[in-house]
Design a protein around this motif. Structure first.
Motif, mmCIF file in Angstrom:
data_model
loop_
_atom_site.group_PDB
_atom_site.id
_atom_site.type_symbol
_atom_site.label_atom_id
_atom_site.label_comp_id
_atom_site.label_asym_id
_atom_site.label_seq_id
_atom_site.Cartn_x
_atom_site.Cartn_y
_atom_site.Cartn_z
ATOM 1 N N VAL A 1 1.061 -1.143 0.004
ATOM 2 C CA VAL A 1 -0.099 -0.021 0.124
ATOM 3 C C VAL A 1 1.008 1.100 0.152
ATOM 4 C CG1 VAL A 1 -1.739 1.173 1.349
ATOM 5 C CG2 VAL A 1 -1.650 -1.281 1.232
ATOM 6 N N LYS A 2 0.894 2.063 -1.144
ATOM 7 C CA LYS A 2 1.766 3.319 -0.976
ATOM 8 C C LYS A 2 0.761 4.515 -0.579
ATOM 9 C CE LYS A 2 4.265 5.816 -4.546
ATOM 10 N NZ LYS A 2 4.706 5.621 -6.011
ATOM 11 N N TRP A 3 1.148 5.238 0.157
ATOM 12 C CA TRP A 3 0.482 6.343 0.697
ATOM 13 C C TRP A 3 1.520 7.591 0.111
ATOM 14 C CZ3 TRP A 3 -4.240 6.722 2.550
ATOM 15 C CH2 TRP A 3 -4.850 5.556 3.407
ATOM 16 N N ALA A 4 0.686 8.754 -0.289
ATOM 17 C CA ALA A 4 1.388 9.877 -0.754
ATOM 18 C C ALA A 4 0.568 10.999 -0.354
ATOM 19 C CB ALA A 4 1.783 10.109 -2.134
ATOM 20 N N VAL A 5 1.412 11.874 0.424
ATOM 21 C CA VAL A 5 0.643 13.340 0.869
ATOM 22 C C VAL A 5 1.397 14.535 0.179
ATOM 23 C CG1 VAL A 5 -0.343 12.440 3.155
ATOM 24 C CG2 VAL A 5 1.841 13.473 2.899
ATOM 25 N N GLU A 6 0.845 15.271 -0.736
ATOM 26 C CA GLU A 6 1.174 16.356 -1.177
ATOM 27 C C GLU A 6 0.615 17.788 -0.518
ATOM 28 O OE1 GLU A 6 0.926 16.002 -5.665
ATOM 29 O OE2 GLU A 6 -0.095 14.105 -5.069
ATOM 30 N N PHE A 7 1.542 18.549 -0.431
ATOM 31 C CA PHE A 7 1.136 19.795 0.518
ATOM 32 C C PHE A 7 2.012 20.956 0.157
ATOM 33 C CE2 PHE A 7 4.493 17.318 2.434
ATOM 34 C CZ PHE A 7 5.189 18.361 2.917
ATOM 35 N N GLU A 8 1.176 22.107 0.439
ATOM 36 C CA GLU A 8 1.724 23.439 0.486
ATOM 37 C C GLU A 8 1.876 24.026 1.815
ATOM 38 O OE1 GLU A 8 1.600 27.612 -1.991
ATOM 39 O OE2 GLU A 8 0.091 26.034 -2.614
ATOM 40 N N LYS A 9 3.032 24.257 2.164
ATOM 41 C CA LYS A 9 3.301 24.979 3.380
ATOM 42 C C LYS A 9 2.854 26.488 3.186
ATOM 43 C CE LYS A 9 6.873 23.796 5.644
ATOM 44 N NZ LYS A 9 8.055 23.212 6.131
ATOM 45 N N PHE A 10 2.410 27.189 4.128
ATOM 46 C CA PHE A 10 2.112 28.649 4.065
ATOM 47 C C PHE A 10 3.530 29.406 3.989
ATOM 48 C CE2 PHE A 10 -1.555 27.731 6.262
ATOM 49 C CZ PHE A 10 -2.470 28.155 5.207
ATOM 50 N N GLU A 11 4.632 29.061 4.789
ATOM 51 C CA GLU A 11 5.924 29.668 4.974
ATOM 52 C C GLU A 11 7.039 28.466 4.594
ATOM 53 O OE1 GLU A 11 6.315 32.800 5.390
ATOM 54 O OE2 GLU A 11 4.061 33.069 5.582
ATOM 55 N N ASP A 12 7.980 29.042 4.479
ATOM 56 C CA ASP A 12 9.342 27.960 4.371
ATOM 57 C C ASP A 12 9.524 27.317 5.532
ATOM 58 O OD1 ASP A 12 9.592 29.070 1.949
ATOM 59 O OD2 ASP A 12 11.186 30.203 2.222
ATOM 60 N N PHE A 13 9.264 27.822 6.675
ATOM 61 C CA PHE A 13 9.519 27.122 8.046
ATOM 62 C C PHE A 13 8.046 26.495 8.454
ATOM 63 C CE2 PHE A 13 8.670 31.686 8.621
ATOM 64 C CZ PHE A 13 7.560 31.359 9.362
ATOM 65 N N GLY A 14 8.288 25.739 9.345
ATOM 66 C CA GLY A 14 7.034 25.131 9.955
ATOM 67 C C GLY A 14 7.189 23.524 9.781
ATOM 68 N N PRO A 15 6.180 22.681 10.346
ATOM 69 C CA PRO A 15 6.052 21.384 10.226
ATOM 70 C C PRO A 15 5.885 20.525 9.090
ATOM 71 C CG PRO A 15 4.013 22.320 11.281
ATOM 72 C CD PRO A 15 4.890 23.207 11.003
ATOM 73 N N TYR A 16 6.484 19.598 9.002
ATOM 74 C CA TYR A 16 6.267 18.715 7.748
ATOM 75 C C TYR A 16 5.133 17.727 8.508
ATOM 76 C CZ TYR A 16 9.733 20.524 4.948
ATOM 77 O OH TYR A 16 10.513 21.393 4.174
ATOM 78 N N PRO A 17 4.422 17.276 7.449
ATOM 79 C CA PRO A 17 3.289 16.332 8.012
ATOM 80 C C PRO A 17 3.563 14.839 8.559
ATOM 81 C CG PRO A 17 3.127 16.340 5.820
ATOM 82 C CD PRO A 17 4.180 17.164 6.060
ATOM 83 N N VAL A 18 4.769 14.868 9.447
ATOM 84 C CA VAL A 18 5.311 13.426 9.852
ATOM 85 C C VAL A 18 4.256 12.893 10.818
ATOM 86 C CG1 VAL A 18 7.248 12.465 11.224
ATOM 87 C CG2 VAL A 18 7.729 14.316 9.709
ATOM 88 N N LYS A 19 3.853 13.662 11.691
ATOM 89 C CA LYS A 19 2.710 12.894 12.623
ATOM 90 C C LYS A 19 1.506 12.115 11.844
ATOM 91 C CE LYS A 19 3.198 15.961 16.747
ATOM 92 N NZ LYS A 19 2.666 16.611 17.848
#
Length: 151
Positions: A114-132
């Protein structure tokens, strides 16, 4: 402009990949029966389960925090066993400008994944990646697999 990102994980499974495609593509409301500690409910708001362009509302918990997501089913591909959801409202959009989750069943002969992919756009260059959230997805996948192996 924020940072565009993509995270992927591929998990080998012992259960049938068809189970995952069927659950997320056609019967997502059954997932809360399998993983009630993670997914609390899944309701259709527009359209119907199993149909692209339907709007689905999820209630779930990540690390004990209650969350919600209103998503549009962008694609359900029976041939490639792919399901894609785009978040249009909800908790995750407080941290990300856009968020898309894709599930794909990968058949490699003797091994299914099972392959999961999450594609996202952060508001700023810093901040969390969706690891949780990715850890949550991995745990949910293992819960669903264990449930179907014990049937």
């Amino acid at each position: 402009m924020g940072v565009l990102g993509k995270m992927e994980v591929e998990l080998d499974i012992k259960s049938s990949g068809d189970v995952f495609h069927e659950l997320f593509g056609n019967k997502p409301h059954h997932i809360s029966n399998i993983t009630p500690h993670k997914i609390h409910s899944c309701d259709v708001h527009e359209g119907e389960f199993g149909k692209p362009n339907s709007v689905i509302f999820w209630n779930y918990s990540v690390d004990g925090e209650k969350c919600e997501a209103k998503v549009v089913v962008e694609a359900i591909d029976e041939k490639s066993k792919l399901v894609r959801f785009k978040v249009i409202e909800g908790s995750i959009l407080k941290e990300y400008k856009s968020f898309v989750v894709t599930l794909e069943v990968v058949d490699r002969g003797a091994i299914t994944a099972v392959k999961w992919a999450v594609e996202f756009e952060k508001f700023e260059d810093f901040g969390p990646y969706p690891v949780k959230l990715m850890d949550f997805i991995i745990g949910m996948t293992r819960d669903i697999e264990a449930h179907h192996l014990n049937e």
